[in-house]
Motif scaffolding. Sequence first.
Motif, short mmCIF file in Angstrom:
data_model
loop_
_atom_site.label_atom_id
_atom_site.label_comp_id
_atom_site.label_asym_id
_atom_site.label_seq_id
_atom_site.Cartn_x
_atom_site.Cartn_y
_atom_site.Cartn_z
N ILE A 83 0.87 -1.17 0.00
CA ILE A 83 0.00 0.00 0.00
C ILE A 83 0.91 1.22 0.00
O ILE A 83 1.63 1.47 0.96
CB ILE A 83 -0.94 0.01 1.23
CG1 ILE A 83 -1.71 -1.32 1.36
CG2 ILE A 83 -1.88 1.20 1.17
CD1 ILE A 83 -2.54 -1.71 0.17
N TYR A 84 0.89 1.95 -1.10
CA TYR A 84 1.77 3.10 -1.30
C TYR A 84 0.98 4.37 -1.04
O TYR A 84 0.43 4.98 -1.95
CB TYR A 84 2.33 3.06 -2.73
CG TYR A 84 3.35 4.12 -3.04
CD1 TYR A 84 4.63 4.04 -2.51
CD2 TYR A 84 3.04 5.18 -3.88
CE1 TYR A 84 5.58 5.00 -2.80
CE2 TYR A 84 3.98 6.14 -4.18
CZ TYR A 84 5.25 6.05 -3.64
OH TYR A 84 6.19 7.02 -3.92
N GLY A 85 0.84 4.71 0.23
CA GLY A 85 0.07 5.87 0.64
C GLY A 85 -1.30 5.46 1.14
O GLY A 85 -2.08 4.87 0.40
N LYS A 131 -1.85 2.29 -4.93
CA LYS A 131 -1.30 3.61 -4.68
C LYS A 131 -2.41 4.54 -4.18
O LYS A 131 -3.51 4.56 -4.73
CB LYS A 131 -0.69 4.18 -5.96
CG LYS A 131 0.05 5.47 -5.77
CD LYS A 131 0.77 5.87 -7.04
CE LYS A 131 1.55 7.15 -6.82
NZ LYS A 131 2.23 7.57 -8.03
N ASN A 132 -2.09 5.30 -3.11
CA ASN A 132 -3.04 6.24 -2.51
C ASN A 132 -4.36 5.56 -2.16
O ASN A 132 -5.43 5.97 -2.59
CB ASN A 132 -3.26 7.44 -3.42
CG ASN A 132 -1.97 8.21 -3.65
OD1 ASN A 132 -1.11 8.26 -2.79
ND2 ASN A 132 -1.84 8.81 -4.81
N THR A 153 -9.08 -2.89 5.58
CA THR A 153 -9.72 -3.00 4.27
C THR A 153 -9.48 -1.68 3.57
O THR A 153 -9.76 -0.61 4.13
CB THR A 153 -11.23 -3.25 4.41
OG1 THR A 153 -11.43 -4.48 5.11
CG2 THR A 153 -11.90 -3.34 3.04
N VAL A 154 -8.91 -1.75 2.38
CA VAL A 154 -8.60 -0.55 1.61
C VAL A 154 -9.23 -0.61 0.24
O VAL A 154 -9.55 -1.69 -0.28
CB VAL A 154 -7.08 -0.33 1.47
CG1 VAL A 154 -6.41 -0.15 2.81
CG2 VAL A 154 -6.42 -1.48 0.71
N PHE A 155 -9.41 0.56 -0.35
CA PHE A 155 -9.97 0.69 -1.69
C PHE A 155 -9.00 1.52 -2.52
O PHE A 155 -8.47 2.52 -2.04
CB PHE A 155 -11.33 1.38 -1.63
CG PHE A 155 -11.92 1.67 -2.98
CD1 PHE A 155 -12.59 0.69 -3.67
CD2 PHE A 155 -11.77 2.92 -3.56
CE1 PHE A 155 -13.13 0.95 -4.92
CE2 PHE A 155 -12.31 3.19 -4.80
CZ PHE A 155 -12.98 2.20 -5.49
N GLY A 156 -8.77 1.09 -3.74
CA GLY A 156 -7.92 1.86 -4.63
C GLY A 156 -7.66 1.09 -5.90
O GLY A 156 -8.15 -0.03 -6.08
N VAL A 157 -6.90 1.70 -6.79
CA VAL A 157 -6.58 1.08 -8.07
C VAL A 157 -5.36 0.19 -7.88
O VAL A 157 -4.29 0.65 -7.46
CB VAL A 157 -6.30 2.15 -9.15
CG1 VAL A 157 -5.91 1.50 -10.45
CG2 VAL A 157 -7.52 3.04 -9.33
N ALA A 158 -5.53 -1.09 -8.18
CA ALA A 158 -4.43 -2.05 -8.06
C ALA A 158 -3.51 -1.95 -9.26
O ALA A 158 -3.95 -1.69 -10.38
CB ALA A 158 -4.97 -3.46 -7.92
#
Length: 80
Positions: free
Chosen positions: A28-30, A68-69, A53-58
């Motif tokens: 997880i970059y940010g 990222k972010n 639990t994270v959401f973002g573009v893989a």
Amino acid sequence: VTGVITSIVNTTYGNVYITDAEGNTFYIYGLYDQLGTRYDGMATKPAVGDTITVFGVAGNYKGTAQIKNATLIAYTAAAK
């Protein structure tokens, strides 16, 4: 993506490694909360051993899955 934090690389931006239930590792970059607050400004910060639990573009960075972010959706603190 949901996983357990295995290490924290940068405490300013919240760069962390997590491992999901299937054993996949993600970088997880940010890490930001849902209001856009960066990791170092969060009132309560996830720590090693916590499940997040994270959401973002893989994506992929040098062979490692990366988000990222990422936006922190939820986390559960590890039993102490």
